[in-house]
Design a protein around this motif. Structure first.
Motif, PDB file in Angstrom:
ATOM      1  N   LYS A 167       0.868  -1.175   0.000  1.00  0.00           N
ATOM      2  CA  LYS A 167       0.000   0.000   0.000  1.00  0.00           C
ATOM      3  C   LYS A 167       0.903   1.224   0.000  1.00  0.00           C
ATOM      4  O   LYS A 167       1.645   1.448   0.956  1.00  0.00           O
ATOM      5  CB  LYS A 167      -0.913  -0.007   1.221  1.00  0.00           C
ATOM      6  CG  LYS A 167      -1.915   1.141   1.271  1.00  0.00           C
ATOM      7  CD  LYS A 167      -2.867   0.957   2.446  1.00  0.00           C
ATOM      8  CE  LYS A 167      -3.794   2.162   2.612  1.00  0.00           C
ATOM      9  NZ  LYS A 167      -4.590   2.440   1.412  1.00  0.00           N
TER      10      LYS A 167
ATOM     11  N   ARG B 143      -0.030   4.584  -0.725  1.00  0.00           N
ATOM     12  CA  ARG B 143      -0.657   5.856  -0.357  1.00  0.00           C
ATOM     13  C   ARG B 143      -1.676   5.619   0.753  1.00  0.00           C
ATOM     14  O   ARG B 143      -2.205   4.515   0.893  1.00  0.00           O
ATOM     15  CB  ARG B 143      -1.364   6.499  -1.565  1.00  0.00           C
ATOM     16  CG  ARG B 143      -0.504   6.713  -2.785  1.00  0.00           C
ATOM     17  CD  ARG B 143       0.581   7.742  -2.561  1.00  0.00           C
ATOM     18  NE  ARG B 143       1.301   8.045  -3.784  1.00  0.00           N
ATOM     19  CZ  ARG B 143       2.591   8.342  -3.846  1.00  0.00           C
ATOM     20  NH1 ARG B 143       3.325   8.387  -2.740  1.00  0.00           N
ATOM     21  NH2 ARG B 143       3.164   8.607  -5.006  1.00  0.00           N
TER      22      ARG B 143
ATOM     23  N   CYS C  77      -4.477   2.683  -3.542  1.00  0.00           N
ATOM     24  CA  CYS C  77      -3.115   2.317  -3.964  1.00  0.00           C
ATOM     25  C   CYS C  77      -2.572   1.070  -3.275  1.00  0.00           C
ATOM     26  O   CYS C  77      -1.389   1.013  -2.896  1.00  0.00           O
ATOM     27  CB  CYS C  77      -2.158   3.479  -3.778  1.00  0.00           C
ATOM     28  SG  CYS C  77      -2.431   4.840  -4.935  1.00  0.00           S
TER      29      CYS C  77
ATOM     30  N   ALA D 242       0.787   2.863 -13.648  1.00  0.00           N
ATOM     31  CA  ALA D 242       0.391   3.994 -12.801  1.00  0.00           C
ATOM     32  C   ALA D 242       0.333   5.287 -13.596  1.00  0.00           C
ATOM     33  O   ALA D 242      -0.559   6.124 -13.395  1.00  0.00           O
ATOM     34  CB  ALA D 242       1.377   4.136 -11.638  1.00  0.00           C
TER      35      ALA D 242
ATOM     36  N   THR E  29      -2.946   6.908 -11.743  1.00  0.00           N
ATOM     37  CA  THR E  29      -3.336   6.473 -10.403  1.00  0.00           C
ATOM     38  C   THR E  29      -2.628   7.257  -9.307  1.00  0.00           C
ATOM     39  O   THR E  29      -3.141   7.347  -8.186  1.00  0.00           O
ATOM     40  CB  THR E  29      -3.027   4.981 -10.205  1.00  0.00           C
ATOM     41  OG1 THR E  29      -1.603   4.786 -10.222  1.00  0.00           O
ATOM     42  CG2 THR E  29      -3.672   4.131 -11.293  1.00  0.00           C
TER      43      THR E  29
ATOM     44  N   CYS F  61      -0.098   6.188  -7.801  1.00  0.00           N
ATOM     45  CA  CYS F  61       0.349   5.213  -6.806  1.00  0.00           C
ATOM     46  C   CYS F  61       1.864   5.038  -6.775  1.00  0.00           C
ATOM     47  O   CYS F  61       2.420   4.648  -5.745  1.00  0.00           O
ATOM     48  CB  CYS F  61      -0.308   3.861  -7.053  1.00  0.00           C
ATOM     49  SG  CYS F  61      -2.105   3.871  -6.796  1.00  0.00           S
TER      50      CYS F  61
END
Length: 331
Positions: free
Chosen positions: A86, A88, A92, A110, A115, A117
């Protein structure tokens, strides 16, 4: 492919060898749970530990309070494969990419899907596809790839293979050495070390022989029979035997290639080794002007380039082109 995946006990943990230095506390994997930093990256197993280390020493004023005390790099390990990370606080959660190519693909995804992320990918290889200039490979350190065998195998006796011999081994036309039947191994398919090594010995993926098995890169514990032989990052090997990182070298030793020694006389990485390579942090080319990416990764004044003590601590050498942004590609 003969996939090799076995459980082993007790990687050899001895005193520091090769004259590299005293034993150190192994580096930690991934940022602490719940700690999210400005730059999130995934990818290469080879450079995961040194970039984790850079994450601890590269600081900047992220929150604008005038204090340069914030860690900015979040580097997530390549393994355990199949798990998630993970990156964020909101959303994400992504599958953990295992290797340079997997990390680069995750970064491309991404970017393509906006995204937010991921910000960079760790890579131990240069671009494999230059059809676009969407991504930029920024060198930050020097590594080398040698060949590993078990120290209790007859293969270790004066181990000095030529490129031609390695080509024959990995196409399965050379099947024994020193009266030992060879069981060659390569890193997982997404490994940048695999791509680099095959390129140096002149073997395409289609030419890899059926006698070749797979292993997690730079995990010497997986070499458990006398005939096992595999490419291995010299920097990772140094960091493992000095326990700067988790010691995975097992019973392995590294040999010469084309009469070139992977180590200097004092046990450091030989930057002139025949299979030496730059290692990179890959960023979206469109983000090169981003203030944080510029400060941390780009140009000779980049913060990662100034962290030479950390780079050397993890077994790598420094490079004169650190922070250069001319190398571009699609993946």
């Amino acid at each position: 492919m003969n996939v090799k995946s076995r459980a082993r006990l007790g990687a050899v943990v001895g005193t520091a060898v090769l004259g590299v230095g005293v034993l150190a506390t192994p580096a930690l994997a991934d940022p602490p749970a719940g700690e999210y930093r400005v730059l999130a990256g995934v990818g290469s197993d080879t450079t995961q530990d040194v970039v984790n280390g850079l994450g601890d020493v590269v600081l900047r004023d992220v929150d604008g309070d005038g204090q340069v005390d914030d860690k900015v790099i979040a580097s997530y390990n390549a393994t355990p494969a199949g798990s998630t990370v993970k990156t964020r606080a909101n959303g994400c959660t992504i599958n953990r990419p295992d290797g340079s190519s997997a990390g680069i693909d995750a970064l491309r995804n991404a970017v393509d899907n906006s995204t937010g992320c991921l910000d960079f990918a760790r890579s131990s290889r240069g671009p494999a596809d230059t059809s676009t200039q969407d991504l930029t490979w920024i060198p930050f350190a020097k590594d080398a790839v040698s060949i590993a065998v078990r120290d209790d195998s007859a293969l270790a006796n004066g181990l000095n293979l030529t490129t031609a011999q390695l080509r024959a081994i990995y196409t399965c036309s050379l099947t024994s050495l020193n009266n030992v039947a060879l069981t060659p191994l390569l890193p997982q398919a997404s490994s940048g070390t695999r791509t680099f090594f095959l390129g140096r010995i002149g073997v395409t993926e289609a030419q890899v022989g059926g006698c070749v098995g797979t292993m997690q890169e730079h995990n010497g514990v997986e070499l458990d029979t006398a005939g096992d032989i595999a490419p291995y990052s010299v920097a990772q090997y140094i960091a493992q035997v000095t326990q700067t990182v988790t010691d995975r070298h097992g019973a392995t030793v590294l040999g010469q290639i084309d009469s070139s020694d992977p180590f200097t006389a004092d046990g450091e990485l030989n930057s002139g080794f025949v299979y030496s390579r730059d290692v990179y942090n890959v960023v979206p080319s469109s983000k090169l002007t981003d203030a944080v990416i510029d400060d941390v990764f780009t140009g000779s004044d980049a913060k990662v380039c100034a962290a030479t003590a950390t780079i050397k601590k993890y077994g790598f050498g420094t490079v004169t082109n650190c922070g250069d942004t001319t190398l571009k590609g699609e993946r």
